[in-house]
Motif scaffolding. Sequence first.
Motif, mmCIF file in Angstrom:
data_model
loop_
_atom_site.group_PDB
_atom_site.id
_atom_site.type_symbol
_atom_site.label_atom_id
_atom_site.label_comp_id
_atom_site.label_asym_id
_atom_site.label_seq_id
_atom_site.Cartn_x
_atom_site.Cartn_y
_atom_site.Cartn_z
ATOM 1 N N GLY A 1 -0.093 -7.211 -1.371
ATOM 2 C CA GLY A 1 -0.916 -6.475 -1.303
ATOM 3 C C GLY A 1 -2.324 -7.550 -1.158
ATOM 4 O O GLY A 1 -3.447 -7.578 -0.280
ATOM 5 N N THR B 1 -7.610 2.564 3.900
ATOM 6 C CA THR B 1 -6.163 1.306 4.114
ATOM 7 C C THR B 1 -5.578 1.087 5.533
ATOM 8 O O THR B 1 -5.297 -0.074 5.668
ATOM 9 C CB THR B 1 -5.539 0.815 2.817
ATOM 10 O OG1 THR B 1 -6.105 0.990 1.749
ATOM 11 C CG2 THR B 1 -4.661 -0.400 3.101
ATOM 12 N N CYS C 1 -7.072 -3.698 -1.654
ATOM 13 C CA CYS C 1 -5.989 -4.297 -2.608
ATOM 14 C C CYS C 1 -6.247 -4.164 -4.317
ATOM 15 O O CYS C 1 -6.353 -3.163 -4.942
ATOM 16 C CB CYS C 1 -5.026 -4.642 -2.068
ATOM 17 S SG CYS C 1 -4.023 -5.076 -3.239
ATOM 18 N N SER D 1 1.674 -4.035 -6.108
ATOM 19 C CA SER D 1 0.627 -3.958 -5.599
ATOM 20 C C SER D 1 -0.069 -5.658 -4.937
ATOM 21 O O SER D 1 -0.924 -5.827 -4.442
ATOM 22 C CB SER D 1 -1.103 -3.436 -6.281
ATOM 23 O OG SER D 1 -0.963 -2.096 -6.646
ATOM 24 N N HIS E 1 0.639 -1.066 -0.238
ATOM 25 C CA HIS E 1 0.014 0.031 -0.020
ATOM 26 C C HIS E 1 1.223 1.351 0.013
ATOM 27 O O HIS E 1 0.820 1.993 -0.434
ATOM 28 C CB HIS E 1 -1.061 0.024 1.253
ATOM 29 C CG HIS E 1 -1.515 1.241 1.666
ATOM 30 N ND1 HIS E 1 -2.389 1.797 0.764
ATOM 31 C CD2 HIS E 1 -0.670 2.450 2.370
ATOM 32 C CE1 HIS E 1 -3.042 2.730 1.811
ATOM 33 N NE2 HIS E 1 -1.890 3.128 2.704
#
Length: 396
Positions: free
Chosen positions: A381, A301, A264, A378, A200
Amino acid sequence: MQRVSPQSVSLSFMADFHTDASGVAMLASSYFWGYTLMQIPAGLLVDRYGVKRVVLGSLAASTLGSAAFALAPSLLDVFVARLIVACGDALVFTALLKLVAQSFSDQRFGIMSGISQVSGYVGGVLATTPLAAAVSGFGWRACFIFIACVGLANLCLASMTLRPDPAARNDRMIGSVIVSARRALAQPANWGCAMSFASHFAVVTTLSGVWGIPMVAHIFNMSAATAGAPLLGFMVGNAVGSIFLGHIADRMAARLDTALIRICLLRMLLIAILLPPLCHVLGFLYVGSVFTVLGLVAGGTVPLVLKCTKRLYTADLIGTGASVNTTTAGLFAGISQPVIAFAMVAVSQTSDGTAPGGVSAVTDTGFGTLIGILLLMSLPGLIGPMMMRSKLMVHS
């Protein structure tokens, strides 16, 4: 503000130091490296010496570093100054979490940690359009002298308002903190938490703090001050999302892992639809809307990850837990910046061999490469929450 300011000063910075995109990447990565180097000590220091003394040291370092950055005569001096700023800033996040964990029950930790982040997002707001406009009017050096003065004022206020930690806390030996931290780091679930936060942090900071304004300015051929508007929406979204999803996190019990996976995936979708061809077709308002929604998701998040951190480490070692998370995030972000800059410029020059140096050398294809790299970054995540699942169910 310190973390996301490079994008607002990048054009003036490159002109003053006669550098290109690699110089901007150096400016960003120096902050991430300093932030990373201080994270493990930050957790140990907060757990051992308490919040007030750590915060005062943090503000002093950040203030001195800001002044040194404003007066830096060379790129090496810039690197050192930003390193000092980052070492100071690294202590604040961990100290804040420790203060919230000590002051509020587990049932209120999510919402209170979310609210506590809002002041940070206000700094992020100031680092977009307002800072870009100030830089165009007064120059980046004068702006950072002013920022150093604000840091000095914060130092004075903190010394008067923060209460000293109870004596019992300060009697704890640093060795016992280290032993407890080593036991915590043996748990795979704790590393899953670190992966979730690192993915993140690195993705969002790279887009919102380094390349967001240059990308928008390039796509729509506008000034940095005007291009900062979507990033302003992003920061406002951060503040709203941190409070709203902080409230949700307090009521999600064992479903935190599922929430992190879903958020995510949503973040990846929003980043994907910022590809330059789509932005050209759908326009500036579309880009502003996507950045604002991305801000809501990004802000939301953080409380979810913090709630997981509190569950996995408990309030007693949350400083160490936050340090592990932010160290991993800083390493990921710091290593990725030069790689991203190299890939963007290389791809741009392949597609247009006549492109000049600097940020202008990055074409639509280069910024498309940025989006693709962010999507790859990403993926941890999605893996991290799965590693935490069984441990979170035990603690729920």
